[in-house]
Design a protein around this motif. Structure first.
Motif, short mmCIF file in Angstrom:
data_model
loop_
_atom_site.label_atom_id
_atom_site.label_comp_id
_atom_site.label_asym_id
_atom_site.label_seq_id
_atom_site.Cartn_x
_atom_site.Cartn_y
_atom_site.Cartn_z
N GLY A 172 8.61 19.73 -9.78
CA GLY A 172 8.86 20.87 -10.64
C GLY A 172 8.45 20.64 -12.07
N ASN A 173 9.13 21.31 -12.97
CA ASN A 173 8.85 21.19 -14.40
C ASN A 173 9.85 20.28 -15.09
OD1 ASN A 173 6.69 22.98 -14.31
ND2 ASN A 173 8.05 24.75 -14.47
N GLU A 174 10.65 19.57 -14.32
CA GLU A 174 11.67 18.72 -14.91
C GLU A 174 11.09 17.35 -15.24
OE1 GLU A 174 15.53 18.83 -12.97
OE2 GLU A 174 14.79 20.49 -11.76
N PRO A 175 11.14 16.96 -16.51
CA PRO A 175 10.60 15.66 -16.89
C PRO A 175 11.34 14.52 -16.20
CG PRO A 175 11.33 16.91 -18.82
CD PRO A 175 11.73 17.68 -17.61
N GLY A 176 10.60 13.49 -15.84
CA GLY A 176 11.21 12.30 -15.26
C GLY A 176 11.54 12.37 -13.79
N ARG A 177 11.22 13.49 -13.13
CA ARG A 177 11.49 13.61 -11.69
C ARG A 177 10.20 13.45 -10.90
NH1 ARG A 177 16.67 15.70 -9.95
NH2 ARG A 177 17.89 16.03 -11.81
N PHE A 178 10.28 12.61 -9.86
CA PHE A 178 9.11 12.31 -9.03
C PHE A 178 9.50 12.30 -7.57
CE2 PHE A 178 8.48 10.27 -13.13
CZ PHE A 178 7.16 10.56 -13.43
N ARG A 179 8.48 12.43 -6.72
CA ARG A 179 8.63 12.27 -5.27
C ARG A 179 7.50 11.36 -4.82
NH1 ARG A 179 11.67 14.04 -0.63
NH2 ARG A 179 10.29 13.92 1.15
N ALA A 180 7.84 10.35 -4.05
CA ALA A 180 6.86 9.43 -3.48
C ALA A 180 6.91 9.58 -1.97
CB ALA A 180 7.16 8.00 -3.88
N ASP A 181 5.77 9.89 -1.36
CA ASP A 181 5.67 10.06 0.08
C ASP A 181 4.73 9.03 0.68
OD1 ASP A 181 7.25 12.52 0.46
OD2 ASP A 181 5.68 13.47 -0.72
N GLY A 182 4.93 8.76 1.97
CA GLY A 182 4.01 7.91 2.70
C GLY A 182 4.28 6.42 2.62
N LEU A 183 5.49 6.03 2.26
CA LEU A 183 5.84 4.61 2.26
C LEU A 183 6.25 4.20 3.67
CD1 LEU A 183 7.38 5.86 -0.62
CD2 LEU A 183 7.21 3.42 -0.98
N MET A 184 6.00 2.94 4.01
CA MET A 184 6.45 2.41 5.30
C MET A 184 6.64 0.91 5.17
SD MET A 184 4.73 2.12 9.09
CE MET A 184 4.49 3.86 9.36
N PHE A 185 7.79 0.44 5.61
CA PHE A 185 8.05 -0.99 5.74
C PHE A 185 7.81 -1.32 7.21
CE2 PHE A 185 11.27 -0.68 2.04
CZ PHE A 185 10.24 -0.71 1.12
N HIS A 186 6.76 -2.06 7.48
CA HIS A 186 6.33 -2.30 8.86
C HIS A 186 7.06 -3.45 9.55
CE1 HIS A 186 3.70 -4.68 6.25
NE2 HIS A 186 3.69 -5.55 7.24
N MET A 187 7.93 -4.14 8.82
CA MET A 187 8.72 -5.19 9.46
C MET A 187 10.05 -5.36 8.74
SD MET A 187 6.44 -8.55 8.36
CE MET A 187 7.48 -9.70 9.22
N PRO A 188 11.07 -5.85 9.46
CA PRO A 188 12.38 -6.04 8.83
C PRO A 188 12.37 -7.26 7.92
CG PRO A 188 12.43 -6.81 11.09
CD PRO A 188 11.07 -6.21 10.87
N GLY A 189 13.33 -7.28 7.02
CA GLY A 189 13.48 -8.42 6.12
C GLY A 189 13.66 -7.96 4.69
N ARG A 190 13.46 -8.91 3.76
CA ARG A 190 13.63 -8.61 2.33
C ARG A 190 12.34 -8.07 1.75
NH1 ARG A 190 13.42 -10.90 -2.98
NH2 ARG A 190 12.44 -12.81 -2.25
#
Length: 140
Positions: free
Chosen positions: A102-120
């Motif tokens: 939107g028009n709100e400063p400081g707001r973001f959306r990140a899409d398409g992340l994937m952690f392909h294995m368990p752990g830290r």
């Protein structure tokens, strides 16, 4: 009842505390979502939630984020997110796409992340100008 009184009585959760943490910061910096996680530096507080929650290994997920500058810090004009597995010496296999919300400063959306294995996993949020906030997550 004040926030301090509610904290002493154990009645306040992190989402309820966020407005108090961000007092004096523009209204756009008050996340309107539950179960926010935060990371903080001398100049910024960053709050996020994942969609879906919790993160599932091998499945794409998204971040809804709010970046809040502290007194005197400029609002970041960009945001990059990356993640590494320090013990395995590798990162994610996917590069997220990040967009403003939107028009709100400081707001973001990140899409398409994937952690392909368990752990830290070590998350890194780059806010430009050399500002990097990091947080470790355990993904099961």
């Amino acid at each position: 009842m004040s926030v301090g009184a509610r904290v002493r009585r154990g009645l306040v959760t992190l989402p309820a505390l966020l407005p108090a943490l961000f007092s004096g910061v523009a209204w756009a910096c008050t996340p309107d979502f539950k179960d926010a996680q935060t990371v903080e530096s001398a100049r910024y507080v960053l709050a996020w939630r994942t969609q879906p929650a919790p993160i599932v290994v091998g499945r794409h997920f998204s971040f809804d984020l709010v970046v809040c500058p502290k007194a005197g810090a400029p609002l970041p004009q960009s945001l990059r997110i990356d993640a590494q597995m320090p013990e395995h010496r590798h990162g994610m296999n996917y590069k997220p796409s990040i967009s403003r919300v939107g028009n709100e400063p400081g707001r973001f959306r990140a899409d398409g992340l994937m952690f392909h294995m368990p752990g830290r996993w070590e998350l890194a949020f780059d806010l430009g100008g050399g500002e990097r906030l990091t947080r470790s997550l355990i993904v099961e």
